[in-house]
Design a protein around this motif. Sequence first.
Motif, PDB file in Angstrom:
ATOM      1  N   UNK A  86      31.536  39.032  42.751  1.00 14.67           N
ATOM      2  CA  UNK A  86      32.235  38.363  43.853  1.00 14.67           C
ATOM      3  C   UNK A  86      31.927  36.869  43.816  1.00 14.67           C
ATOM      4  N   UNK A  87      30.668  36.524  43.584  1.00 12.15           N
ATOM      5  CA  UNK A  87      30.298  35.105  43.465  1.00 12.15           C
ATOM      6  C   UNK A  87      30.982  34.462  42.262  1.00 12.15           C
ATOM      7  N   UNK A  88      31.063  35.194  41.159  1.00  7.14           N
ATOM      8  CA  UNK A  88      31.746  34.675  39.976  1.00  7.14           C
ATOM      9  C   UNK A  88      33.208  34.379  40.301  1.00  7.14           C
ATOM     10  N   UNK A  89      33.862  35.299  40.991  1.00  5.36           N
ATOM     11  CA  UNK A  89      35.258  35.083  41.375  1.00  5.36           C
ATOM     12  C   UNK A  89      35.383  33.877  42.315  1.00  5.36           C
ATOM     13  N   UNK A  90      34.425  33.722  43.238  1.00  2.35           N
ATOM     14  CA  UNK A  90      34.465  32.597  44.187  1.00  2.35           C
ATOM     15  C   UNK A  90      34.386  31.253  43.473  1.00  2.35           C
ATOM     16  N   UNK A  91      33.821  31.246  42.275  1.00  2.00           N
ATOM     17  CA  UNK A  91      33.744  30.018  41.483  1.00  2.00           C
ATOM     18  C   UNK A  91      35.141  29.461  41.210  1.00  2.00           C
ATOM     19  N   UNK A  92      36.111  30.350  41.033  1.00  2.00           N
ATOM     20  CA  UNK A  92      37.444  29.948  40.605  1.00  2.00           C
ATOM     21  C   UNK A  92      38.498  29.996  41.706  1.00  2.00           C
ATOM     22  N   UNK A  93      38.125  30.443  42.904  1.00  2.65           N
ATOM     23  CA  UNK A  93      39.085  30.475  44.014  1.00  2.65           C
ATOM     24  C   UNK A  93      38.987  29.152  44.773  1.00  2.65           C
ATOM     25  N   UNK A  94      40.023  28.337  44.727  1.00  2.67           N
ATOM     26  CA  UNK A  94      39.966  27.035  45.399  1.00  2.67           C
ATOM     27  C   UNK A  94      39.863  27.194  46.915  1.00  2.67           C
ATOM     28  N   UNK A  95      39.048  26.346  47.530  1.00  2.00           N
ATOM     29  CA  UNK A  95      38.954  26.326  48.980  1.00  2.00           C
ATOM     30  C   UNK A  95      38.189  27.487  49.588  1.00  2.00           C
ATOM     31  N   UNK A  96      37.402  28.189  48.788  1.00  2.00           N
ATOM     32  CA  UNK A  96      36.637  29.330  49.285  1.00  2.00           C
ATOM     33  C   UNK A  96      35.455  28.852  50.133  1.00  2.00           C
ATOM     34  N   UNK A  97      35.251  29.507  51.278  1.00  2.00           N
ATOM     35  CA  UNK A  97      34.104  29.206  52.133  1.00  2.00           C
ATOM     36  C   UNK A  97      32.814  29.529  51.391  1.00  2.00           C
ATOM     37  N   UNK A  98      32.809  30.639  50.667  1.00  5.62           N
ATOM     38  CA  UNK A  98      31.624  31.062  49.914  1.00  5.62           C
ATOM     39  C   UNK A  98      31.231  29.999  48.891  1.00  5.62           C
ATOM     40  N   UNK A  99      32.210  29.480  48.183  1.00 10.45           N
ATOM     41  CA  UNK A  99      31.931  28.433  47.201  1.00 10.45           C
ATOM     42  C   UNK A  99      31.396  27.179  47.891  1.00 10.45           C
ATOM     43  N   UNK A 100      31.969  26.838  49.024  1.00  8.86           N
ATOM     44  CA  UNK A 100      31.506  25.660  49.760  1.00  8.86           C
ATOM     45  C   UNK A 100      30.081  25.849  50.256  1.00  8.86           C
ATOM     46  N   UNK A 101      29.760  27.040  50.707  1.00  6.83           N
ATOM     47  CA  UNK A 101      28.436  27.307  51.264  1.00  6.83           C
ATOM     48  C   UNK A 101      27.374  27.344  50.167  1.00  6.83           C
TER      49      UNK A 101
END
Length: 192
Positions: A86-101
């Motif tokens: 899930x974290x790996x996928x969040x790397x490539x999803x633009x505008x993700x809250x998880x990536x920002x956090x």
Amino acid sequence: MVLLLAGLVLFLGIHSSRMLAPNWRAARMNQWGPLGWKGFYTLISLTGFVLLVLGYSTARQSTGLIWLPPHWMGHLTALLTFFAFILLAATYVPGSWLKAKVGHPMLLATKIWALSHLLSNGTTVAVVLFGSFLAWSVACFAISRRRDRAENIQRTGLLSRDLASLLIGIVLFWLFAFHLHQLLIGVKPFGG
């Protein structure tokens, strides 16, 4: 084990160039241009990855056992690896809250993946492989977060975008756990 070590040096080395050799990296980018650098980076990464897979597969056949993990540890590894995808996928999803956090979700995913696999694999070759990735990702994550604070990087994201990270992560986990892991690594995580 030599192939594995060579793969680790190439793969982790090129992925550490920004951290360990920023001037060399910048000089290569200036000399070769962005596409030339990306091509070189990709070639070294893929070569290192192939050597890692081949080296681990070969060394696994004759490696010693450092500890014998309990059977349930495999379940913990699967659960932690699910979150890593899930974290790996969040790397490539633009505008993700998880990536920002998190700031650097791929590095956190690598830490979780390496730690979980280290816990459930007690062979010498597993300790070398997963221990190397764990040490590398811990160092890179800490340095990257420190650099972000020094540069005052502020990230924002939408929680709604994390649904895409979750769905992509589930698909990637299923694909890898039930198909690609056996094909690439020779180990079937679930059954058989």
